[in-house]
Design an enzyme around this catalytic site. Sequence first.
Site, PDB file in Angstrom:
ATOM      1  N   ASP A  65       0.822  -1.203   0.000  1.00 30.90           N
ATOM      2  CA  ASP A  65       0.000   0.000   0.000  1.00 30.90           C
ATOM      3  C   ASP A  65       0.863   1.264   0.000  1.00 30.90           C
ATOM      4  OD1 ASP A  65      -2.332   1.533   0.041  1.00 30.90           O
ATOM      5  OD2 ASP A  65      -2.403   1.606   2.231  1.00 30.90           O
ATOM      6  N   GLU A  91       1.203  -3.163  -5.122  1.00 31.60           N
ATOM      7  CA  GLU A  91       0.713  -1.811  -4.860  1.00 31.60           C
ATOM      8  C   GLU A  91       1.848  -0.923  -4.337  1.00 31.60           C
ATOM      9  OE1 GLU A  91      -3.253   0.455  -3.109  1.00 31.60           O
ATOM     10  OE2 GLU A  91      -2.924  -1.637  -2.548  1.00 31.60           O
ATOM     11  N   TYR A 166      -0.681  -8.016  -8.990  1.00 34.85           N
ATOM     12  CA  TYR A 166      -1.637  -7.140  -8.323  1.00 34.85           C
ATOM     13  C   TYR A 166      -2.843  -7.048  -9.242  1.00 34.85           C
ATOM     14  CZ  TYR A 166      -3.581  -2.892  -6.194  1.00 34.85           C
ATOM     15  OH  TYR A 166      -4.412  -1.983  -5.597  1.00 34.85           O
ATOM     16  N   ASP A 205      -1.789  -9.955  -4.365  1.00 36.83           N
ATOM     17  CA  ASP A 205      -3.116  -9.470  -4.021  1.00 36.83           C
ATOM     18  C   ASP A 205      -4.005  -9.758  -5.221  1.00 36.83           C
ATOM     19  OD1 ASP A 205      -5.425  -8.110  -3.458  1.00 36.83           O
ATOM     20  OD2 ASP A 205      -4.476  -6.150  -3.173  1.00 36.83           O
ATOM     21  N   ASN A 207      -7.259  -9.691  -5.190  1.00 37.99           N
ATOM     22  CA  ASN A 207      -8.453  -8.832  -5.108  1.00 37.99           C
ATOM     23  C   ASN A 207      -9.752  -9.615  -5.232  1.00 37.99           C
ATOM     24  OD1 ASN A 207      -8.421  -6.077  -4.409  1.00 37.99           O
ATOM     25  ND2 ASN A 207      -7.194  -5.601  -6.219  1.00 37.99           N
ATOM     26  N   ASP A 277      -5.029 -12.082  -0.364  1.00 33.97           N
ATOM     27  CA  ASP A 277      -3.649 -12.373  -0.760  1.00 33.97           C
ATOM     28  C   ASP A 277      -3.439 -13.885  -0.736  1.00 33.97           C
ATOM     29  OD1 ASP A 277      -2.271  -9.453  -0.590  1.00 33.97           O
ATOM     30  OD2 ASP A 277      -3.792  -9.690   0.966  1.00 33.97           O
ATOM     31  N   ASP A 302      -2.265  -1.851   4.987  1.00 35.65           N
ATOM     32  CA  ASP A 302      -3.602  -2.354   5.279  1.00 35.65           C
ATOM     33  C   ASP A 302      -3.738  -3.844   4.933  1.00 35.65           C
ATOM     34  OD1 ASP A 302      -3.433  -1.869   2.564  1.00 35.65           O
ATOM     35  OD2 ASP A 302      -5.250  -0.651   2.432  1.00 35.65           O
ATOM     36  N   HIS A 303      -2.689  -4.394   4.342  1.00 30.29           N
ATOM     37  CA  HIS A 303      -2.571  -5.844   4.142  1.00 30.29           C
ATOM     38  C   HIS A 303      -1.460  -6.355   5.060  1.00 30.29           C
ATOM     39  CE1 HIS A 303      -4.698  -6.333   0.118  1.00 30.29           C
ATOM     40  NE2 HIS A 303      -4.653  -5.023   0.257  1.00 30.29           N
TER      41      HIS A 303
END
Length: 312
Positions: A65, A91, A166, A205, A207, A277, A302-303
């Site tokens: 992030d 990210e 990502y 990630d 998503n 993830d 935040d991950h």
Amino acid sequence: MSKRGKKVEDAVDEENGNAAAPPEAKKGKKGKEPEAPILYEDPPDKLTSKDGSAANMKITSWNVDGLRAWVKKKGLDWVREEAPDVICLQETKCAEKSLPKEITSMPEFPHKYWSGSEEKEGYSGVAMLCKTEPLNVTYGIEKEEHDKEGRVITAEFASFFLVTAYVPNASRGLVRLDYRKTWDVDFRAYLSDLDKRKPVVLCGDLNVAHQEIDLKNPKGNRKNAGFTPEEREGFTELLDAGFVDSFRELYPEQANAYTFWTYMMNSRGKNVGWRLDYFVLSKALLPNLCDNKIRNTAMGSDHCPITLHLAI
């Protein structure tokens, strides 16, 4: 809609922009405290495969992030303590020319590879840092419409391909859901082509929370990015193409195991999260699988990071 009428409990990543806060906890009877959150405690690492072979390859993946902010939050200290053979980052939001020297000069990883968005500064981006030089490294999935966003790096090693990705988010209002569906088809084809040559380890990630067990509040998120039927079906089709979600292979019934929490409303403290993830493996690598760890106490994003142990 009233202030408390929103049913969106948490959401996904920087791209959709609608990381709505979880609803306020329901108040219990007078004088009683709210129930304590159900946390996930990562069990001790398993360092042998089913046939007793010792793990000798350790790969970590982390959506940071924002690479520069993550470095300032001492993310590299955690990486040094974890000591993986390869670390994959997503990210990064950082052009190669703007990379902090703390990471470009890391002697632990002499082989470093970066990919960023061609059109947007501070958007998307992935990286791969290796102790051992890969045989070959490529960028993207050979589709211009996808590759301009800097989302994939592939490294070829002697016995497998390592792909870090990502995956694009469907975004607020699902405005990119059709694009995401196209991505899923093209990315699956790319991975399947690799798998014909050598087994594949996909990390990053992705998503998507695949099943209801993979997020805290499935009921309130069925129409939100990351948990739509289309995105979940895309992941199912990837698995059906000959791949395995290694965490679920090892821990099929483990609930409350998440890798992403919105920053709002103390979601991480309450463990109101999503498992976004993954380490996805070719089925041919199942005999080599030792463990897939969720390092949910590691801070800086935040991950949280995840780590794979293989006996290769």
